[in-house]
Scaffold this motif. Sequence first.
Motif, PDB file in Angstrom:
ATOM      1  N   CYS A  78     116.049  42.603   8.462  1.00  0.00           N
ATOM      2  CA  CYS A  78     116.228  42.691   7.010  1.00  0.00           C
ATOM      3  C   CYS A  78     115.757  44.082   6.601  1.00  0.00           C
ATOM      4  O   CYS A  78     114.654  44.496   6.977  1.00  0.00           O
ATOM      5  N   ARG A 119     119.522  44.629   2.628  1.00  0.00           N
ATOM      6  CA  ARG A 119     120.335  43.733   3.446  1.00  0.00           C
ATOM      7  C   ARG A 119     119.400  42.655   3.957  1.00  0.00           C
ATOM      8  O   ARG A 119     118.464  42.933   4.704  1.00  0.00           O
ATOM      9  N   TYR A 128     124.162  37.454   6.085  1.00  0.00           N
ATOM     10  CA  TYR A 128     123.443  38.511   5.375  1.00  0.00           C
ATOM     11  C   TYR A 128     123.914  38.610   3.923  1.00  0.00           C
ATOM     12  O   TYR A 128     125.099  38.442   3.634  1.00  0.00           O
ATOM     13  N   THR A 130     123.926  41.452   0.942  1.00  0.00           N
ATOM     14  CA  THR A 130     123.779  42.893   0.795  1.00  0.00           C
ATOM     15  C   THR A 130     123.821  43.289  -0.674  1.00  0.00           C
ATOM     16  O   THR A 130     124.642  42.771  -1.434  1.00  0.00           O
ATOM     17  N   ASN A 132     123.760  46.907  -3.129  1.00  0.00           N
ATOM     18  CA  ASN A 132     123.859  48.360  -3.067  1.00  0.00           C
ATOM     19  C   ASN A 132     123.022  49.019  -4.152  1.00  0.00           C
ATOM     20  O   ASN A 132     122.260  48.362  -4.857  1.00  0.00           O
TER      21      ASN A 132
END
Length: 357
Positions: A78, A119, A128, A130, A132
């Motif tokens: 992670c 992540r 996962y 994610t 940004n």
Amino acid sequence: GILQHPDGTVLKQLQPPPRGPREQEFYNKVYDSDCCDSILLELREYLPKYFGVWSPPTAPNDTYLKLEDVTRKFNKPCIMDVKIGQKSYDPYASAEKIQQQVSKYPLMEEIGFLVLGMRVYHVSSDSYETQNQHYGRSLTKETVKDGISKFFHSGYCLRKDVVAASIQKVEKILEWFEGQTQLNFYASSLLFVYEGSYQVTTVRLSDITLAEKRRVPKGLLSGGDVLEYNNNIHVLKSTENGKIEASVSKDLSKFYALHKKACSKRHHSQLSLKVENSEQDNAWKTSTCITQEHLNGNVLPQLEKVFYHMPAETKESANVEVRMIDFAHVFPSNTKDEGYIYGLKNLITVLQNILDN
């Protein structure tokens, strides 16, 4: 982007001048084989290891920094990238550059850090999640704690062991900054990495006694109820041979009912739970009491205090890395880096709030 070298290191392409040469010069200075500066030697502990520069045979003019892959030892890493400091522009930035950077995240000066991305591996879905840089820039003073706490959530529970270990590591970096006046860092980040998959450890409620030495009602622990200890604890069904039948929490209400029955003889009687690890001889043990009036309140938070509490030794041994990265804007100085220090302190406060709450 970051590329993978066949030998297990990562390759970061050198940025155009002056940023790329400046970052290369920083790594060369810190990792100089003749370096005897104690400040720089200690700094190495908080950076990815540096293995010089590398160019592909097919493109000798392309230069890459060859760095340690901090994620390499993890099975389900992670990862979170947090830019630190009150300013994401350096002292030589143009007015246009300053305006551009400030407009990206106006709260940077007030908060002192910015989540650039994350992540997170979710055990529950084996996948996962994610986020940004737009996610980080959407966080406000009011939402930043919850925003960062998402990084520490496994899909089942908040990984408080990882939060505690992360605080310890960030505090060490803060100590370094408090003791040095050689360098100022701008637009530099902390890279957080921890193991998303974790080992199942089974513990058994092997002994339950009332605080006043009264006997537990017969049948309270028929067959020996088993708990799964995964940084949080799920109540599991037990079978006659003691093996785990299912790792679901649906027995929680039944489990609570048994404890309520045990406590009901007297309003203030307490139930003391002695938990032993059935897989290790030198297992951690804990004794915790919950009162009837507590159980009459919100059940889950009260049981969480008993069963979800992490032993200190587990917190300390959590598999966590926190490293400083991105050094295209590092400059010599003769004062403390107050902007970076401010950001570290605020980040520690947020992490501590996540841990406490």
